[in-house]
Structures are given as C-alpha cells and as structure tokens.
Design an enzyme around this catalytic site. Structure first.
Site, PDB file in Angstrom:
ATOM      1  N   ILE A  99       0.881  -1.169   0.000  1.00 15.68           N
ATOM      2  CA  ILE A  99       0.000   0.000   0.000  1.00 15.68           C
ATOM      3  C   ILE A  99       0.920   1.221   0.000  1.00 15.68           C
ATOM      4  O   ILE A  99       1.913   1.259   0.738  1.00 15.68           O
ATOM      5  CB  ILE A  99      -0.876   0.054   1.278  1.00 15.68           C
ATOM      6  CG1 ILE A  99      -1.716  -1.216   1.455  1.00 15.68           C
ATOM      7  CG2 ILE A  99      -1.728   1.315   1.308  1.00 15.68           C
ATOM      8  CD1 ILE A  99      -2.783  -1.414   0.424  1.00 15.68           C
ATOM      9  N   PHE A 100       0.585   2.244  -0.805  1.00 20.13           N
ATOM     10  CA  PHE A 100       1.338   3.503  -0.794  1.00 20.13           C
ATOM     11  C   PHE A 100       0.494   4.574  -0.125  1.00 20.13           C
ATOM     12  O   PHE A 100      -0.640   4.824  -0.527  1.00 20.13           O
ATOM     13  CB  PHE A 100       1.708   3.942  -2.216  1.00 20.13           C
ATOM     14  CG  PHE A 100       2.448   5.252  -2.256  1.00 20.13           C
ATOM     15  CD1 PHE A 100       3.791   5.298  -1.940  1.00 20.13           C
ATOM     16  CD2 PHE A 100       1.790   6.421  -2.583  1.00 20.13           C
ATOM     17  CE1 PHE A 100       4.484   6.510  -1.952  1.00 20.13           C
ATOM     18  CE2 PHE A 100       2.473   7.639  -2.613  1.00 20.13           C
ATOM     19  CZ  PHE A 100       3.819   7.682  -2.297  1.00 20.13           C
ATOM     20  N   GLY A 101       1.060   5.196   0.919  1.00 22.97           N
ATOM     21  CA  GLY A 101       0.383   6.269   1.633  1.00 22.97           C
ATOM     22  C   GLY A 101       1.108   7.586   1.437  1.00 22.97           C
ATOM     23  O   GLY A 101       2.339   7.624   1.439  1.00 22.97           O
ATOM     24  N   TYR A 102       0.362   8.657   1.304  1.00 21.03           N
ATOM     25  CA  TYR A 102       0.940   9.984   1.054  1.00 21.03           C
ATOM     26  C   TYR A 102       0.373  11.055   1.980  1.00 21.03           C
ATOM     27  O   TYR A 102       0.851  12.175   1.990  1.00 21.03           O
ATOM     28  CB  TYR A 102       0.702  10.387  -0.407  1.00 21.03           C
ATOM     29  CG  TYR A 102      -0.757  10.332  -0.796  1.00 21.03           C
ATOM     30  CD1 TYR A 102      -1.594  11.427  -0.609  1.00 21.03           C
ATOM     31  CD2 TYR A 102      -1.304   9.168  -1.328  1.00 21.03           C
ATOM     32  CE1 TYR A 102      -2.934  11.357  -0.948  1.00 21.03           C
ATOM     33  CE2 TYR A 102      -2.645   9.101  -1.677  1.00 21.03           C
ATOM     34  CZ  TYR A 102      -3.447  10.198  -1.485  1.00 21.03           C
ATOM     35  OH  TYR A 102      -4.772  10.126  -1.817  1.00 21.03           O
ATOM     36  N   GLY A 103      -0.652  10.707   2.757  1.00 21.06           N
ATOM     37  CA  GLY A 103      -1.282  11.645   3.686  1.00 21.06           C
ATOM     38  C   GLY A 103      -1.456  10.975   5.029  1.00 21.06           C
ATOM     39  O   GLY A 103      -0.498  10.463   5.615  1.00 21.06           O
ATOM     40  N   SER A 104      -2.694  10.913   5.512  1.00 18.40           N
ATOM     41  CA  SER A 104      -2.939  10.370   6.846  1.00 18.40           C
ATOM     42  C   SER A 104      -2.578   8.893   6.964  1.00 18.40           C
ATOM     43  O   SER A 104      -2.323   8.426   8.074  1.00 18.40           O
ATOM     44  CB  SER A 104      -4.396  10.582   7.261  1.00 18.40           C
ATOM     45  OG  SER A 104      -5.272   9.875   6.409  1.00 18.40           O
ATOM     46  N   GLU A 131     -11.318   5.023   2.637  1.00 21.80           N
ATOM     47  CA  GLU A 131     -10.977   5.955   1.571  1.00 21.80           C
ATOM     48  C   GLU A 131     -12.103   6.194   0.566  1.00 21.80           C
ATOM     49  O   GLU A 131     -12.095   7.191  -0.134  1.00 21.80           O
ATOM     50  CB  GLU A 131      -9.725   5.467   0.823  1.00 21.80           C
ATOM     51  CG  GLU A 131      -8.496   5.328   1.700  1.00 21.80           C
ATOM     52  CD  GLU A 131      -8.022   6.631   2.312  1.00 21.80           C
ATOM     53  OE1 GLU A 131      -8.089   7.682   1.642  1.00 21.80           O
ATOM     54  OE2 GLU A 131      -7.579   6.606   3.480  1.00 21.80           O
TER      55      GLU A 131
END
Length: 180
Positions: free
Chosen positions: A6-11, A84
């Site tokens: 999984i790629f996360g960029y915020g919370s 999401e």
C-alpha cells in the site's frame, strides 16, 4: 511469493489503521500530493467542506509504502475501501513505487483523486485553501489537525512539501499548537 503493498501519502503515513509487516519511504511518479479534495465526511461536511489530500496528475510523490502479509490482504483492502471510498472521490490504482532506501520497485495500491467527482477541488488559491482548512471539521476531527499531523510526519521523513509549508505558515500558531 507475491508481495502486497500500500502507498500512503497523507494520513495513511501517520495513521495507517491496518497491520503491516514493514514500512519504507517510497516514491511514485505520475502523481503529486495536493490538497485537492473537498472533505464532506472526515474533515468537513457538505455544508462546510474541509480539504484533504489526494494524488493528482503530474509530478511525483514521496510517501510511505507498507508491506501487508498475504493472509491480511483481503481485510486490509476492505478496511481501506471503507475508509478511503466513503464518497467514492478516489480511484483505487496500482502504481509502481520505488523504495527509496533499497531502490527496490514494488507494485502498490494507492488512492488517486477522481477529477470528475464533485468533491474534486482542483487547484485552489492560498486564501481558499486557508479558508477550507480553518473551517473544516468532520467525523475524524479538524482539518487543521490533519494538515499539521501530515506536515509533521513529512518533516520527520525529511520530505519537503512547499505547498503545505506555505499553508502552515498562513495558519500560524493555530497549526503549530495542534501538532504538538
């Protein structure tokens, strides 16, 4: 053995909410982090929308990749879809992420803004950004907290985000006091 990422960029970077085997700083190309989503649930309401981050077209984005155990993949994706996709403003995409410490490339699921969705804010001027962040509050809390926490975690990872830095400067002590 197939890997699940999984790629996360915020919370997701500071509150993933799912079990993972390991995390690593990562970068994807073709998208950039942007406060381009009107939040009607987590950080605002339809009557008074806040703003949350989305991956929008163009550029690249540094974030955090999470490896998920194969036996947890189904429950993780179900959790992420529930979190999401509350209003379906994001498109679930598989992107290539480069783990910055090892150089390894992995296929990772991430959530990209749907530009045709009514909650897509596009590029807002700094006054509009500040207004929505100051006024937005939803089921996950105040929008200022979201911006402050994201910026604090980006700084911990030595990721410089000029747009969020400018916004934090405009929010001044209100954002600083909330991130401590």
């Amino acid at each position: 053995m197939k890997q699940f990422w999984i790629f996360g960029y915020g919370s997701l970077m500071w509150r993933p909410g799912f079990a993972f085997e390991r995390s690593a700083p990562a970068r994807i190309h073709g998208y950039h982090r942007s406060l381009c989503v009107y939040s009607h649930v987590h950080r605002g309401t339809p009557e008074q929308p806040g703003l949350v981050l989305g991956l929008d077209r163009g550029g690249s984005c540094h974030g955090l990749a999470f490896e998920v155990a194969p036996e947890r993949w189904s429950e993780t994706i179900a959790y992420l879809r529930a979190r999401e996709q509350v209003t379906s403003v994001y498109l679930e995409k598989v992107t290539t992420a480069r783990l910055t410490t090892s150089g390894q490339t992995v296929e990772a699921v991430t959530y990209v803004v749907d530009r045709s969705h009514r909650q897509y804010a596009g590029i807002l001027d700094e006054q509009a950004l500040e207004h929505h962040v100051r006024m937005g509050e939803g089921v996950s809390g105040h929008c200022i907290d979201y911006v402050a926490n994201t910026l604090a975690h980006l700084r911990e990872m030595n990721i410089h985000d000029p747009a969020l830095e400018r916004l934090a400067g405009r929010l001044g002590s209100q954002a600083a006091s909330r991130s401590s």
